[in-house]
Design an enzyme around this catalytic site. Structure first.
Site, PDB file in Angstrom:
ATOM      1  N   CYS A 136       0.832  -1.212   0.000  1.00 50.48           N
ATOM      2  CA  CYS A 136       0.000   0.000   0.000  1.00 50.48           C
ATOM      3  C   CYS A 136       0.868   1.265   0.000  1.00 50.48           C
ATOM      4  O   CYS A 136       1.624   1.478  -0.931  1.00 50.48           O
ATOM      5  CB  CYS A 136      -0.973  -0.067   1.174  1.00 50.48           C
ATOM      6  SG  CYS A 136      -2.336   1.093   1.053  1.00 50.48           S
ATOM      7  N   HIS A 189      -3.790  -5.171   0.265  1.00 51.02           N
ATOM      8  CA  HIS A 189      -3.233  -5.687   1.524  1.00 51.02           C
ATOM      9  C   HIS A 189      -3.310  -7.210   1.547  1.00 51.02           C
ATOM     10  O   HIS A 189      -4.375  -7.759   1.858  1.00 51.02           O
ATOM     11  CB  HIS A 189      -4.031  -5.131   2.713  1.00 51.02           C
ATOM     12  CG  HIS A 189      -3.775  -3.691   2.976  1.00 51.02           C
ATOM     13  ND1 HIS A 189      -2.850  -3.259   3.893  1.00 51.02           N
ATOM     14  CD2 HIS A 189      -4.297  -2.572   2.419  1.00 51.02           C
ATOM     15  CE1 HIS A 189      -2.820  -1.934   3.904  1.00 51.02           C
ATOM     16  NE2 HIS A 189      -3.687  -1.487   3.017  1.00 51.02           N
ATOM     17  N   GLU A 230      -2.261  -9.213   3.738  1.00 51.06           N
ATOM     18  CA  GLU A 230      -2.557  -9.700   5.101  1.00 51.06           C
ATOM     19  C   GLU A 230      -4.041  -9.543   5.447  1.00 51.06           C
ATOM     20  O   GLU A 230      -4.484  -9.998   6.497  1.00 51.06           O
ATOM     21  CB  GLU A 230      -1.673  -8.983   6.131  1.00 51.06           C
ATOM     22  CG  GLU A 230      -2.009  -7.530   6.426  1.00 51.06           C
ATOM     23  CD  GLU A 230      -1.539  -6.558   5.351  1.00 51.06           C
ATOM     24  OE1 GLU A 230      -0.952  -7.018   4.368  1.00 51.06           O
ATOM     25  OE2 GLU A 230      -1.794  -5.346   5.495  1.00 51.06           O
TER      26      GLU A 230
END
Lengths: 213, 276
Positions: A84, A194, A196
């Site tokens: 990001c 993202h 994660e």
């Protein structure tokens, strides 16, 4: 047998650092937070997590010479994963709340997503928040084993426009607005989304990155 | 780009609870049981809301979040009683990805501005609780307990101007009743809103859920009891941890739950883009 790698997560003081920590913890790795250049231990790879305003993140990095740290590590071919805003700071400059210089490890600009279509009609809401299927446009080790229908989680208002289009590894299409979703160049791997926060598909990206170390 | 289905988990004393019109909460069970089931069924985001925010409550919340984040890899938002930037920093450091502000933002809009400047627009969400008073929509704070003496549409305009990335509007009257979202209200809000709009309060009949996407063009919907009532059955005999309270079971006829997958399949087959 390969030695257990030590991965340094650069602490920007704005990021969702623990979410990245937990994603890495699923694998056989050691993890350390990098909080300043002077106190950084020797690591096998670095990760710069997302979340944060561009200029604020740059300021926080500079305060602790972490801008130099990232620049040196990447220039010395250490594998790096940038997420990001972590991806955005690799580039020349950003237009988020003013004009701000990035690390310039890669040439390109960060600009706001256009809410208007070609005819000047408002068609998009910004920021983008949500899951999207990306289009892979070149082979990248990060996407090894990716299911074609996999979605990834995006949350941002600004996008990266690299000068060298060949570094773009995937694109996202937001209601007709197509932009860079990820890049890869030598030891640099970066995603606008993202991993994660992208369920199993995202965790697979971390696994692929770790296997590259 | 897919529309988002967010599960909202109201937490009190470390227990998942649910009320009606933000009042009269019932205990439903251990939050971890529900969040794991939701993750498995493709929830797009989770929003933990601290119903009563005191320091003691916050610490219990921190434990829930930390436990949750080790196993659940979707966006986690947390709201309820966040008052300063140190609390935001702490939350992001334990596995939270987005913070939700209500009362503190109404009290001091510069706090919202500061958060946007530090964390970026997409990390900051504002929850606006609203109800009609004398035929005008007003803003409420403190989980619906206090009038803020603010006109809803004026406040939305201001929040948008500050640059906040997402606005969650809670329609207090409809909340917890499973009778459907207030279509007219969200249609009106959407007219002048360019950031992300999340509808909250009243999720029930699936035809109404389809309508809120098609007619109001909301970016996301937030759902609590509709999902809780479906999944709670499986947890009926499980002992509650960290509480001496009991599950106040709903009458069978009251339980009108729906699974996340059932809702998503319905929306997809009706032409709404969702992740499955």
């Amino acid at each position: 047998m390969k030695k257990k790698p030590l991965i340094g997560i650069v602490d920007t003081e704005t990021s969702n650092i623990k979410s990245v920590f937990y994603a890495l913890s699923l694998f056989d790795v050691d993890i350390v937070y990098i909080t300043s250049k002077d106190e950084a231990p020797k690591v096998d790879a670095i990760i710069v997590p997302g979340i944060g305003n561009f200029s604020y993140v740059m300021k926080k990095l500079k305060d602790r010479k972490l801008d130099e740290y990232i620049f040196e590590k990447i220039s010395n071919n250490l594998p790096g994963l940038f997420i990001c805003v972590g991806m955005q700071i690799l580039f020349t400059k950003s237009y988020e709340l003013g004009i701000h210089k990035g690390l310039n490890l890669l040439e390109g600009e960060i600009r706001k997503i256009n809410i208007l279509n070609d005819k000047g009609i408002k068609v998009r809401n910004v920021p983008i928040i949500g899951w999207s299927q990306i289009t892979n446009i070149k082979d990248c080790i990060l996407f090894k084993g990716k299911n074609q229908n996999s979605s990834f989680y995006f949350t941002h208002s600004f996008f990266v426009d690299p000068l060298d289009k060949k570094i773009i590894s995937s694109k996202n299409n937001y209601l007709g607005f197509e932009y860079c979703a990820s890049i890869s160049k030598n030891n640099i791997f970066a995603t606008q989304f993202h991993p994660e926060k992208s369920g199993k598909a995202g965790i697979k990206l971390y696994e692929n990155f770790i296997n590259e170390i | 780009m897919n529309k988002r289905i967010i599960s909202r988990l109201d937490i009190k004393n470390g227990i998942l609870v649910k009320g009606i019109s933000l009042e009269g909460v019932r205990n439903l069970g251990e939050p971890g049981f529900f969040s794991k089931a939701y993750y498995k069924d493709y929830i797009d985001e989770m929003h933990f809301h601290n119903v009563i925010a005191t320091l003691y409550e916050s610490n219990m919340m921190f434990d829930i979040i930390e436990k949750n984040s080790k196993e659940i890899f979707v966006n986690v938002s947390v709201g309820g009683g966040i008052k300063n930037i140190n609390e935001v920093d702490k939350l992001l450091r334990i596995g939270v990805d987005k913070v939700v502000i209500n009362s503190a933002g109404v009290k001091d809009p510069t706090f919202l501005k500061k958060l946007v400047e530090v964390y970026g627009a997409s990390t900051i969400s504002v929850n606006i609780e609203t109800a009609k008073v004398n035929n005008k929509y007003e803003v409420f704070v403190q989980t619906g307990r206090e009038r803020a003496n603010l006109d809803l549409f004026k406040w939305i305009e201001k929040v948008q101007k500050i640059g906040v990335g997402e606005i969650i509007v809670t329609d207090i009257f409809s909340e917890g009743k499973n009778k459907g979202y207030n279509i007219n209200l969200f249609k009106k809000i959407r007219e002048n809103l360019d950031c992300q709009l999340v509808a909250h309060g009243g999720a029930g009949p699936k035809e109404n859920i389809l309508e809120i996407f098609q007619e109001c063009n909301v970016d996301a919907i937030s759902i609590a009891s509709l999902f809780h009532y479906h999944y709670v059955k499986q947890d009926k005999n499980k002992e509650l941890k960290g509480s001496n309270s009991y599950v106040h079971f709903l009458d069978e006829k009251e339980k009108k739950g729906m699974s996340i997958l059932e809702l998503k399949k319905y929306l997809k087959s009706s032409g709404v883009k969702v992740r499955l």
